[in-house]
Design a protein around this motif. Structure first.
Motif, PDB file in Angstrom:
ATOM      1  N   ALA A 172     -53.386  20.495  43.937  1.00  0.00           N
ATOM      2  CA  ALA A 172     -53.930  21.402  43.129  1.00  0.00           C
ATOM      3  C   ALA A 172     -54.828  22.143  43.601  1.00  0.00           C
ATOM      4  O   ALA A 172     -55.471  23.325  42.578  1.00  0.00           O
ATOM      5  N   ASN A 173     -55.585  21.197  44.125  1.00  0.00           N
ATOM      6  CA  ASN A 173     -56.862  21.889  44.437  1.00  0.00           C
ATOM      7  C   ASN A 173     -56.936  22.589  45.809  1.00  0.00           C
ATOM      8  O   ASN A 173     -57.918  23.396  46.114  1.00  0.00           O
ATOM      9  N   GLU A 208     -56.493  26.470  47.898  1.00  0.00           N
ATOM     10  CA  GLU A 208     -56.807  28.472  47.698  1.00  0.00           C
ATOM     11  C   GLU A 208     -55.989  28.421  47.546  1.00  0.00           C
ATOM     12  O   GLU A 208     -55.351  28.441  48.382  1.00  0.00           O
ATOM     13  N   THR A 218     -49.090  21.926  40.046  1.00  0.00           N
ATOM     14  CA  THR A 218     -50.105  21.131  39.268  1.00  0.00           C
ATOM     15  C   THR A 218     -49.858  19.813  40.364  1.00  0.00           C
ATOM     16  O   THR A 218     -51.001  19.279  39.343  1.00  0.00           O
TER      17      THR A 218
END
Length: 421
Positions: free
Chosen positions: A327-328, A330, A322
């Motif tokens: 966190a972003n 894929e 996180t």
């Protein structure tokens, strides 16, 4: 040894050529180390020279060598036990427990460097390491054999859950080579973890410094080529020790038992073959143009950037998925509950850190010129090693993640080098 806890399930899968490989490698790899060192020091430095430039038996032994090696190991053991730095937990073991590891390798490195600096100020003849290089290698090889024998014998008193899955076949030669026990410890002192980053890795850069001092002794100042080799490899070792905690999730710690394969690799192979370039440059000085030196520096910088960025991204994702930096990214879900990265560095190729490693290895060899092949042994060997390691990773991940791994491979088709392999 008659307790049921000492009757673990036998491993049937075998690597490294099975019993034949496990029998031949402990014989031929030590000979390879001595051969390469002899070639580097010979006037022609030719790997095709016949008869090969093997040292006379009288040059294999010097009573100073075991004193240096054992003293060095004792110093690193003392520094390992110092209550400096934090203590981290390893991954969960099969019995549900987690071992604790001292993260003080960088502190040990700084203390070692300080002691060497003090010794040089007091007149320590570090350049003499060049004359002692073969006796030192012989001593390190002998120590790795003795340690491996001890590890093999003591493993029969280890509980079943403490054995490595890959080194418990029942064949003594294979198990001696692979290592039966996963995390052998003496009163909390983790033998495998200690050897992984301490005596051999720190010893490698100290040997390099000895080669630099020998060049200064012979030619009054170090060459640009020698300085580049020393600085590049110092950066690599410093990075490994600064990021010591990352080793707790590597295959060596998590999967492989501690036997001859790792003991010899850590204590003899790494310090005496990874630094062949510095040894070669003492006997075969090279000159570099400013443009050539700049190009080599850029290549090493690119390799290090890829290596460090990709490893940092992986380690951060493992610690905290996180975190804003990952966190972003894929990912693909797996049946084990873990997720596989398919973007960022790990969507570029499956092992971007290996790509960085190979680029750095090439940069370490280029200062030695193109007239001899022996300084390029490391980059050739290391490329083969990483391809083999990648194949081991591939098989283990496919067995662990199943269909999710197949999906990942379709999303990230290239293994190490984009559009090539």
């Amino acid at each position: 040894m008659n307790s049921g806890k000492h009757k673990p399930h036998r491993t049937t899968e075998r690597e490294f050529g099975g019993v034949l490989g496990a029998t031949c490698i402990p014989v031929f790899l030590p000979l390879t180390v001595l051969y390469l060192l002899s070639v580097c020091r010979s006037p022609t430095a030719s790997v095709l020279q016949w008869p090969p430039p093997l040292p006379h038996a009288t040059f294999l032994w010097d009573p100073v060598a075991p004193a240096i090696v054992l003293g060095w190991v004792a110093l690193q053991s003392f520094l390992y036990l110092l209550p400096a730095g934090k203590v981290s937990e390893g991954l969960v073991l099969r019995d549900g427990s987690r071992l604790k590891y001292p993260i003080n390798g960088f502190c040990a490195f700084c203390c070692s460097a300080g002691l060497i600096a003090l010794g040089l100020w007091l007149g320590l003849p570090l350049a003499y390491l060049f004359e002692l290089i073969i006796p030192l290698a012989v001593t390190a090889i002998a120590l790795s054999y003795l340690l491996s024998l001890y590890l093999y014998v003591r493993s029969f008193w280890a509980p079943a859950h403490a054995l490595a899955l890959g080194g418990n076949t029942g064949n003594p030669l294979y198990d001696f080579f692979m290592g039966r026990e996963l995390n052998p410890r003496i009163a909390g002192f983790d033998l495998k973890y200690f050897c992984e980053l301490r005596p051999g890795l720190i010893g490698w850069v100290m040997l390099n410094l000895g080669m630099l001092m020998k060049e200064v002794q012979l030619r009054e100042s170090p060459s640009v080529a020698m300085l580049l080799v020393n600085c590049f490899q110092l950066l690599y070792v410093t990075d490994a020790l600064w990021n010591e905690e990352a080793v707790l999730t590597t295959m060596d710690i998590v999967h492989d038992g501690f036997g001859f394969m790792l003991a010899f690799g850590d204590l003899a192979w790494v310090p005496f073959t990874y630094g062949l370039q510095a040894i070669f440059l003492v006997a075969h000085p090279q000159s570099l143009s400013p443009m050539g030196a700049a190009g080599i520096i850029l290549l090493n910088g690119l390799g290090y950037y890829i290596f460090r960025k990709s490893n940092s991204q992986k380690n951060q994702f493992r610690r905290d998925p996180t975190h804003p930096s990952v966190a972003n990214l894929e990912t693909i879900a797996t049946a084990t509950g873990k997720r596989l990265l398919v973007s960022g560095w790990w969507g570029f190729v499956r092992h971007p850190n290996y790509l960085g490693d190979i680029l750095m290895a090439l940069a370490w060899s280029l200062p030695c010129g193109f007239s001899h092949i022996v300084p390029y042994f490391y980059v050739i060997y290391f490329t083969i090693l990483l391809i083999h390691r990648e194949d081991r990773d591939e098989r283990q991940c496919r067995a662990k993640y199943g269909l999710a791994w197949d999906t990942y491979c379709k999303r990230v088709p290239y293994r190490i080098i984009p559009y090539v392999y």
